[in-house]
Design a protein around this motif. Sequence first.
Motif, mmCIF file in Angstrom:
data_model
loop_
_atom_site.group_PDB
_atom_site.id
_atom_site.type_symbol
_atom_site.label_atom_id
_atom_site.label_comp_id
_atom_site.label_asym_id
_atom_site.label_seq_id
_atom_site.Cartn_x
_atom_site.Cartn_y
_atom_site.Cartn_z
ATOM 1 N N ILE A 292 0.829 -1.201 0.000
ATOM 2 C CA ILE A 292 0.000 0.000 0.000
ATOM 3 C C ILE A 292 0.866 1.256 0.000
ATOM 4 O O ILE A 292 0.594 2.210 -0.728
ATOM 5 C CB ILE A 292 -0.976 -0.023 1.191
ATOM 6 C CG1 ILE A 292 -2.022 -1.100 0.933
ATOM 7 C CG2 ILE A 292 -1.622 1.328 1.415
ATOM 8 C CD1 ILE A 292 -2.828 -1.480 2.133
ATOM 9 N N CYS B 178 -1.209 5.495 -2.803
ATOM 10 C CA CYS B 178 -0.889 5.685 -1.390
ATOM 11 C C CYS B 178 -1.532 6.960 -0.833
ATOM 12 O O CYS B 178 -2.081 6.960 0.265
ATOM 13 C CB CYS B 178 0.621 5.716 -1.197
ATOM 14 S SG CYS B 178 1.121 5.967 0.510
ATOM 15 N N ALA C 218 -10.337 2.017 -1.430
ATOM 16 C CA ALA C 218 -8.993 2.599 -1.493
ATOM 17 C C ALA C 218 -7.929 1.507 -1.401
ATOM 18 O O ALA C 218 -6.954 1.518 -2.158
ATOM 19 C CB ALA C 218 -8.813 3.626 -0.376
ATOM 20 N N PHE C 219 -8.113 0.569 -0.486
ATOM 21 C CA PHE C 219 -7.167 -0.543 -0.368
ATOM 22 C C PHE C 219 -7.193 -1.421 -1.624
ATOM 23 O O PHE C 219 -6.158 -1.897 -2.074
ATOM 24 C CB PHE C 219 -7.451 -1.382 0.877
ATOM 25 C CG PHE C 219 -6.883 -0.803 2.137
ATOM 26 C CD1 PHE C 219 -5.564 -1.010 2.479
ATOM 27 C CD2 PHE C 219 -7.663 -0.024 2.975
ATOM 28 C CE1 PHE C 219 -5.017 -0.467 3.633
ATOM 29 C CE2 PHE C 219 -7.140 0.522 4.137
ATOM 30 C CZ PHE C 219 -5.813 0.306 4.458
ATOM 31 N N ALA D 209 -5.226 0.322 -4.262
ATOM 32 C CA ALA D 209 -3.800 0.337 -3.929
ATOM 33 C C ALA D 209 -3.147 -1.017 -4.165
ATOM 34 O O ALA D 209 -1.984 -1.087 -4.555
ATOM 35 C CB ALA D 209 -3.602 0.771 -2.484
ATOM 36 N N TYR E 204 -4.230 8.540 -1.938
ATOM 37 C CA TYR E 204 -5.677 8.335 -1.863
ATOM 38 C C TYR E 204 -6.046 7.428 -0.694
ATOM 39 O O TYR E 204 -7.000 7.702 0.043
ATOM 40 C CB TYR E 204 -6.193 7.756 -3.190
ATOM 41 C CG TYR E 204 -7.682 7.527 -3.207
ATOM 42 C CD1 TYR E 204 -8.562 8.595 -3.205
ATOM 43 C CD2 TYR E 204 -8.200 6.243 -3.226
ATOM 44 C CE1 TYR E 204 -9.938 8.388 -3.209
ATOM 45 C CE2 TYR E 204 -9.568 6.029 -3.234
ATOM 46 C CZ TYR E 204 -10.428 7.112 -3.235
ATOM 47 O OH TYR E 204 -11.782 6.902 -3.237
ATOM 48 N N THR E 205 -5.286 6.364 -0.494
ATOM 49 C CA THR E 205 -5.559 5.433 0.600
ATOM 50 C C THR E 205 -5.386 6.121 1.948
ATOM 51 O O THR E 205 -6.213 5.959 2.848
ATOM 52 C CB THR E 205 -4.626 4.207 0.506
ATOM 53 O OG1 THR E 205 -4.787 3.614 -0.780
ATOM 54 C CG2 THR E 205 -4.946 3.183 1.562
ATOM 55 N N THR E 206 -4.352 6.922 2.089
ATOM 56 C CA THR E 206 -4.113 7.651 3.333
ATOM 57 C C THR E 206 -5.254 8.617 3.620
ATOM 58 O O THR E 206 -5.756 8.694 4.750
ATOM 59 C CB THR E 206 -2.776 8.414 3.257
ATOM 60 O OG1 THR E 206 -1.724 7.483 2.974
ATOM 61 C CG2 THR E 206 -2.484 9.157 4.543
#
Length: 179
Positions: free
Chosen positions: A16, A22, A69-70, A73, A24-26
Amino acid sequence: MCSAVSKPLCEGIKTICTSHFCIYTTLALGLNIPPVIFGFESLAYSSTCKGSLWLGINILFCVAHIVAAFYLATKTTSWNETMQTLCYDPWIAAYILTCIASFVWLGIGMSWAVSGEMLNGNCPGNIQSLSNNSMYCGYAFFALGCSALFISMAISMCMGRRESNQQQQQQQQQNSTTG
């Protein structure tokens, strides 16, 4: 025993953190975990309080944003995979519909908050602040999340071009040494 659990977890985190998505996931984690917490705080009142009901349903949308999101990623490692996933993946298509429903649900929450319906029923004293904070996070996620998604796509595109140029140079070097 401990390494059997920690190794896959570390590999997942590494995947990730090195992903094009990264950012966007954060952002998805940072703006969707607080509303999940707010929702769980109010679940005890969900059968009698409209605001608690709104927060409880909002938990589902927030979890969907985090999972998506995950998924992005871990699923995409190149520009071609990014475009393939965003345009043709059935899970992402379902997520886009979920985003529309989530945005509508935020609008319903705003309407209930303005009209005072959020407090209908046997509500705890902090339900208004929990729902307002949850809505702030939701609208911030839509505003900043779109920006982060586009930035992540731009990173993916630039990385894809760089990788493509490197592959062309390697092929040219191989052709010049064999030719």
